[in-house]
Write a protein that holds these residues in place. Structure first.
Motif, PDB file in Angstrom:
ATOM      1  N   ILE A  22       0.862  -1.178   0.000  1.00  0.00           N
ATOM      2  CA  ILE A  22       0.000   0.000   0.000  1.00  0.00           C
ATOM      3  C   ILE A  22       0.897   1.226   0.000  1.00  0.00           C
ATOM      4  N   ASP A  23       0.720   2.080  -0.996  1.00  0.00           N
ATOM      5  CA  ASP A  23       1.466   3.329  -1.095  1.00  0.00           C
ATOM      6  C   ASP A  23       0.539   4.441  -0.603  1.00  0.00           C
ATOM      7  N   VAL A  24       0.883   5.068   0.528  1.00  0.00           N
ATOM      8  CA  VAL A  24      -0.006   6.060   1.128  1.00  0.00           C
ATOM      9  C   VAL A  24       0.339   7.496   0.721  1.00  0.00           C
ATOM     10  N   ARG A  25       1.169   7.648  -0.320  1.00  0.00           N
ATOM     11  CA  ARG A  25       1.477   8.989  -0.823  1.00  0.00           C
ATOM     12  C   ARG A  25       0.292   9.544  -1.605  1.00  0.00           C
ATOM     13  N   GLU A  26       0.327  10.849  -1.834  1.00  0.00           N
ATOM     14  CA  GLU A  26      -0.709  11.499  -2.638  1.00  0.00           C
ATOM     15  C   GLU A  26      -0.552  11.107  -4.106  1.00  0.00           C
ATOM     16  N   ALA A  27      -1.635  11.222  -4.866  1.00  0.00           N
ATOM     17  CA  ALA A  27      -1.638  10.797  -6.267  1.00  0.00           C
ATOM     18  C   ALA A  27      -0.549  11.487  -7.082  1.00  0.00           C
ATOM     19  N   ASN A  28      -0.303  12.773  -6.843  1.00  0.00           N
ATOM     20  CA  ASN A  28       0.725  13.477  -7.617  1.00  0.00           C
ATOM     21  C   ASN A  28       2.127  12.939  -7.309  1.00  0.00           C
ATOM     22  N   GLU A  29       2.342  12.418  -6.100  1.00  0.00           N
ATOM     23  CA  GLU A  29       3.628  11.810  -5.763  1.00  0.00           C
ATOM     24  C   GLU A  29       3.768  10.449  -6.446  1.00  0.00           C
ATOM     25  N   VAL A  30       2.696   9.688  -6.452  1.00  0.00           N
ATOM     26  CA  VAL A  30       2.705   8.356  -7.063  1.00  0.00           C
ATOM     27  C   VAL A  30       2.896   8.463  -8.572  1.00  0.00           C
ATOM     28  N   ALA A  31       2.448   9.564  -9.152  1.00  0.00           N
ATOM     29  CA  ALA A  31       2.588   9.763 -10.601  1.00  0.00           C
ATOM     30  C   ALA A  31       4.053   9.780 -11.024  1.00  0.00           C
ATOM     31  N   PRO A  42      -4.035   7.118  -0.570  1.00  0.00           N
ATOM     32  CA  PRO A  42      -3.462   8.224   0.181  1.00  0.00           C
ATOM     33  C   PRO A  42      -3.841   8.159   1.662  1.00  0.00           C
ATOM     34  N   LEU A  43      -2.917   8.560   2.521  1.00  0.00           N
ATOM     35  CA  LEU A  43      -3.130   8.468   3.960  1.00  0.00           C
ATOM     36  C   LEU A  43      -4.463   9.073   4.378  1.00  0.00           C
ATOM     37  N   GLY A  44      -4.815  10.217   3.830  1.00  0.00           N
ATOM     38  CA  GLY A  44      -6.060  10.888   4.191  1.00  0.00           C
ATOM     39  C   GLY A  44      -7.321  10.129   3.808  1.00  0.00           C
ATOM     40  N   LEU A  45      -7.194   9.165   2.911  1.00  0.00           N
ATOM     41  CA  LEU A  45      -8.354   8.381   2.469  1.00  0.00           C
ATOM     42  C   LEU A  45      -8.373   6.975   3.062  1.00  0.00           C
ATOM     43  N   LEU A  46      -7.372   6.652   3.854  1.00  0.00           N
ATOM     44  CA  LEU A  46      -7.215   5.287   4.356  1.00  0.00           C
ATOM     45  C   LEU A  46      -8.442   4.790   5.114  1.00  0.00           C
ATOM     46  N   GLU A  47      -8.989   5.599   6.007  1.00  0.00           N
ATOM     47  CA  GLU A  47     -10.138   5.133   6.788  1.00  0.00           C
ATOM     48  C   GLU A  47     -11.365   4.896   5.919  1.00  0.00           C
ATOM     49  N   PHE A  48     -11.452   5.594   4.781  1.00  0.00           N
ATOM     50  CA  PHE A  48     -12.596   5.446   3.886  1.00  0.00           C
ATOM     51  C   PHE A  48     -12.421   4.306   2.887  1.00  0.00           C
ATOM     52  N   ARG A  49     -11.181   3.853   2.692  1.00  0.00           N
ATOM     53  CA  ARG A  49     -10.918   2.802   1.707  1.00  0.00           C
ATOM     54  C   ARG A  49     -10.423   1.503   2.316  1.00  0.00           C
ATOM     55  N   LEU A  53      -9.320  -3.648   1.813  1.00  0.00           N
ATOM     56  CA  LEU A  53      -8.248  -4.499   2.327  1.00  0.00           C
ATOM     57  C   LEU A  53      -8.823  -5.726   3.024  1.00  0.00           C
ATOM     58  N   ASN A  54      -8.027  -6.780   3.078  1.00  0.00           N
ATOM     59  CA  ASN A  54      -8.429  -8.044   3.686  1.00  0.00           C
ATOM     60  C   ASN A  54      -7.579  -8.281   4.937  1.00  0.00           C
ATOM     61  N   LYS A  55      -8.235  -8.440   6.081  1.00  0.00           N
ATOM     62  CA  LYS A  55      -7.506  -8.630   7.330  1.00  0.00           C
ATOM     63  C   LYS A  55      -6.714  -9.932   7.370  1.00  0.00           C
ATOM     64  N   ALA A  56      -6.972 -10.841   6.449  1.00  0.00           N
ATOM     65  CA  ALA A  56      -6.226 -12.100   6.388  1.00  0.00           C
ATOM     66  C   ALA A  56      -4.861 -11.905   5.713  1.00  0.00           C
ATOM     67  N   ASN A  57      -4.686 -10.787   5.004  1.00  0.00           N
ATOM     68  CA  ASN A  57      -3.439 -10.518   4.289  1.00  0.00           C
ATOM     69  C   ASN A  57      -2.485  -9.690   5.139  1.00  0.00           C
ATOM     70  N   TYR A  75      -2.508   3.141  12.483  1.00  0.00           N
ATOM     71  CA  TYR A  75      -3.957   3.161  12.315  1.00  0.00           C
ATOM     72  C   TYR A  75      -4.486   1.784  11.900  1.00  0.00           C
ATOM     73  N   LEU A  76      -3.854   1.173  10.903  1.00  0.00           N
ATOM     74  CA  LEU A  76      -4.322  -0.118  10.420  1.00  0.00           C
ATOM     75  C   LEU A  76      -4.170  -1.210  11.475  1.00  0.00           C
ATOM     76  N   GLU A  77      -3.089  -1.165  12.257  1.00  0.00           N
ATOM     77  CA  GLU A  77      -2.929  -2.134  13.349  1.00  0.00           C
ATOM     78  C   GLU A  77      -4.075  -2.007  14.341  1.00  0.00           C
ATOM     79  N   GLN A  78      -4.476  -0.781  14.647  1.00  0.00           N
ATOM     80  CA  GLN A  78      -5.598  -0.558  15.566  1.00  0.00           C
ATOM     81  C   GLN A  78      -6.900  -1.126  15.014  1.00  0.00           C
ATOM     82  N   GLN A  79      -6.985  -1.215  13.691  1.00  0.00           N
ATOM     83  CA  GLN A  79      -8.188  -1.749  13.040  1.00  0.00           C
ATOM     84  C   GLN A  79      -8.104  -3.260  12.837  1.00  0.00           C
ATOM     85  N   GLY A  80      -7.010  -3.869  13.278  1.00  0.00           N
ATOM     86  CA  GLY A  80      -6.874  -5.321  13.201  1.00  0.00           C
ATOM     87  C   GLY A  80      -6.152  -5.856  11.979  1.00  0.00           C
TER      88      GLY A  80
END
Length: 98
Positions: A22-31, A42-49, A53-57, A75-80
């Motif tokens: 998972i690349d959490v950079r902004e779209a212009n950086e990923v470009a 992007p980090l700011g969209l992580l909670e909405f997307r 993701l699959n917790k088994a992975n 953040y993701l560790e806190q979500q399991g």
């Protein structure tokens, strides 16, 4: 939080391992280039997307230098989720990019 080096990620990719990156950079950086196969959330969209993701992975989380990926991992560790932070981020990446 688990950590992985850029060299370890590069080696795993060379060996043909299927990695969930998972690349959490902004779209212009990923470009400017990303690790082949990495998914941009992007980090700011992580909670909405995170429903994408699959917790088994296990996920390797990447950003530009390591700060945002650390926050994303916490953040993701806190979500399991099982996550590993890539130390040094894309500034340290020397492998192939797409």
């Amino acid at each position: 939080m688990k950590q992985i080096t850029v060299a370890e990620v590069e080696q795993r990719l060379k060996e043909g391992q299927q990695l969930n990156i998972i690349d959490v950079r902004e779209a212009n950086e990923v470009a400017t280039g990303k690790i082949p196969g990495a998914v941009n959330i992007p980090l700011g969209l992580l909670e909405f997307r995170m429903h994408e993701l699959n917790k088994a992975n296990e996920y390797i989380v990447v950003c530009q230098a390591g700060g945002r990926s650390t926050l994303a991992c916490q953040y993701l560790e806190q979500q399991g989720f099982h996550v590993i932070n890539m130390n040094g981020g894309m500034l340290a990446w020397t492998g192939e990019m797409e």
